[in-house]
Scaffold this motif. Structure first.
Motif, short mmCIF file in Angstrom:
data_model
loop_
_atom_site.label_atom_id
_atom_site.label_comp_id
_atom_site.label_asym_id
_atom_site.label_seq_id
_atom_site.Cartn_x
_atom_site.Cartn_y
_atom_site.Cartn_z
N LYS A 152 109.48 20.11 -73.41
CA LYS A 152 108.76 18.96 -73.96
C LYS A 152 109.55 18.32 -75.10
O LYS A 152 109.57 17.10 -75.25
CB LYS A 152 107.37 19.40 -74.44
CG LYS A 152 106.44 19.79 -73.29
CD LYS A 152 105.02 20.07 -73.78
CE LYS A 152 104.34 18.79 -74.22
NZ LYS A 152 102.94 19.01 -74.61
N ALA A 153 110.24 19.16 -75.87
CA ALA A 153 111.05 18.63 -76.97
C ALA A 153 112.25 17.84 -76.46
O ALA A 153 112.76 16.95 -77.14
CB ALA A 153 111.54 19.78 -77.85
N SER B 7 106.59 30.27 -72.25
CA SER B 7 105.91 29.36 -73.18
C SER B 7 106.90 28.73 -74.15
O SER B 7 106.74 27.57 -74.55
CB SER B 7 104.83 30.13 -73.96
OG SER B 7 105.40 31.24 -74.65
N VAL B 8 107.93 29.49 -74.53
CA VAL B 8 108.98 28.94 -75.39
C VAL B 8 109.77 27.88 -74.64
O VAL B 8 110.13 26.83 -75.18
CB VAL B 8 109.92 30.06 -75.89
CG1 VAL B 8 111.07 29.48 -76.71
CG2 VAL B 8 109.15 31.07 -76.71
N THR C 132 109.20 20.19 -66.08
CA THR C 132 108.21 19.13 -66.27
C THR C 132 108.75 17.79 -65.78
O THR C 132 109.96 17.61 -65.64
CB THR C 132 107.83 18.98 -67.76
OG1 THR C 132 108.89 18.31 -68.45
CG2 THR C 132 107.56 20.32 -68.41
N TRP D 67 108.62 26.07 -72.28
CA TRP D 67 107.74 24.91 -72.14
C TRP D 67 107.87 23.99 -73.36
O TRP D 67 108.01 22.77 -73.21
CB TRP D 67 106.30 25.37 -71.98
CG TRP D 67 105.29 24.27 -71.82
CD1 TRP D 67 104.49 23.74 -72.79
CD2 TRP D 67 105.00 23.55 -70.62
NE1 TRP D 67 103.71 22.75 -72.26
CE2 TRP D 67 104.00 22.60 -70.94
CE3 TRP D 67 105.47 23.62 -69.32
CZ2 TRP D 67 103.47 21.74 -69.99
CZ3 TRP D 67 104.94 22.75 -68.37
CH2 TRP D 67 103.96 21.82 -68.71
N ARG D 68 107.86 24.59 -74.55
CA ARG D 68 108.01 23.79 -75.77
C ARG D 68 109.39 23.13 -75.82
O ARG D 68 109.53 21.99 -76.26
CB ARG D 68 107.78 24.67 -77.00
CG ARG D 68 106.34 25.14 -77.17
CD ARG D 68 106.09 25.69 -78.56
NE ARG D 68 106.84 26.92 -78.81
CZ ARG D 68 106.41 28.13 -78.53
NH1 ARG D 68 105.21 28.29 -77.96
NH2 ARG D 68 107.14 29.20 -78.80
N GLU D 69 110.40 23.86 -75.35
CA GLU D 69 111.76 23.32 -75.35
C GLU D 69 111.88 22.14 -74.39
O GLU D 69 112.50 21.12 -74.70
CB GLU D 69 112.75 24.42 -74.96
CG GLU D 69 114.20 24.00 -75.02
CD GLU D 69 115.16 25.12 -74.73
OE1 GLU D 69 116.13 24.91 -73.95
OE2 GLU D 69 114.95 26.23 -75.27
N ALA E 231 103.51 16.72 -70.24
CA ALA E 231 102.63 17.87 -70.06
C ALA E 231 102.39 18.15 -68.58
O ALA E 231 101.67 19.09 -68.23
CB ALA E 231 101.30 17.63 -70.76
#
Length: 257
Positions: A58-59, A51-52, A33, A54-56, A64
């Motif tokens: 962003k964290a 997907s995991v 990202t 992706w969350r990592e 987005a």
């Protein structure tokens, strides 16, 4: 984006080098990202779902705007294959290239879409392969092992291309002489070029290494009488003999086989 200290850059370059080495051996699920404070944020793992990742990402400061999917490393090219085959934001390619350069990593970046087209660097580029150099990393943070491996791969690509350049005129001469074996030899050269453009250097090497002995035998045989009109065709050997340079140098936006 806050400037990183020399120690931070060195540590990040080392971690990314380890990740690239792992991705070379096995594909990883990834998320890439644009960063909230500039740059890019990459998260990748061989087992955890994209997907995991992706969350990592962003964290860890990602926005987005980006993509997720499967990533691999072939030679000097880091290949990202986004889920759904969608085209990623244009700024993502530029940001990823800058991110690698800032860390002193001399790698190309390619996003392979669902239709096979490539956004970014081609999967194989003659000029980049021959002229690739190691960018000096900030404060001597250059990961020598990763760049040495990449340079060795570039040398192998150049060797195979030189072999193809030497073989193409010989195959063309056989075709002009009407030798029916020229069609099969042309097909072998085309397969070698396709493998090379797909990053499969070992397969390309195996194909071209078989041809010199075959050509030596055929060139020493008695001349073959060209087929009469309506007879067996030698295929498209002559057009290929004249255009092999184009096959070896695909355009910047290419399609994978």
């Amino acid at each position: 984006m806050p400037k990183k200290s020399a120690q931070q850059s060195k540590a990040e370059a080392a971690e990314l080098t380890k990740l690239i080495t792992k991705m070379r051996k096995k594909e990883h699920n990834f998320a890439l990202t644009l960063g909230k404070e500039g740059g890019v944020v990459l998260a990748a793992d061989p087992k955890k779902a994209a997907s995991v990742m992706w969350r990592e990402a962003k964290a860890n400061g990602g926005t987005a705007k980006g993509c997720m999917g499967v990533a691999t490393v072939e030679g000097k090219v880091i290949q990202f294959r986004p889920e759904g085959g969608d085209e990623p934001p244009k700024a993502l390619y530029v940001g990823t290239k800058k991110y690698l350069k800032d860390l002193g990593l001399s790698f190309k970046v390619a996003f392979v879409l669902g239709d096979g087209s490539v956004i970014g660097d081609p999967l194989d580029d003659e000029d980049d392969a021959e002229q690739a150099t190691v960018d000096p990393a900030p404060n001597d943070a250059t990961p020598d092992a990763a760049n040495a491996d990449a340079n060795d791969h570039a040398d192998r690509i150049a060797t195979v291309k030189d072999q193809i350049k030497a073989l193409a005129p010989r195959v063309g001469a056989l075709a002009q002489a009407g030798n029916p074996a020229a069609a099969k030899l042309t097909a072998a050269l085309k397969s070698a070029i396709a493998s090379l453009n797909a990053g499969e250097v070992e397969q390309a090497q195996k194909l071209v290494e078989k041809l010199p002995s075959v050509l030596d035998r055929l060139e020493g045989a008695p001349p073959v009488t060209p087929a009469a009109p309506g007879g067996a065709s030698t295929g498209d050997t002559m057009p290929f003999a004249k255009s092999w340079r184009r096959h070896l140098n695909p355009s910047r936006r290419t399609s994978t086989p």
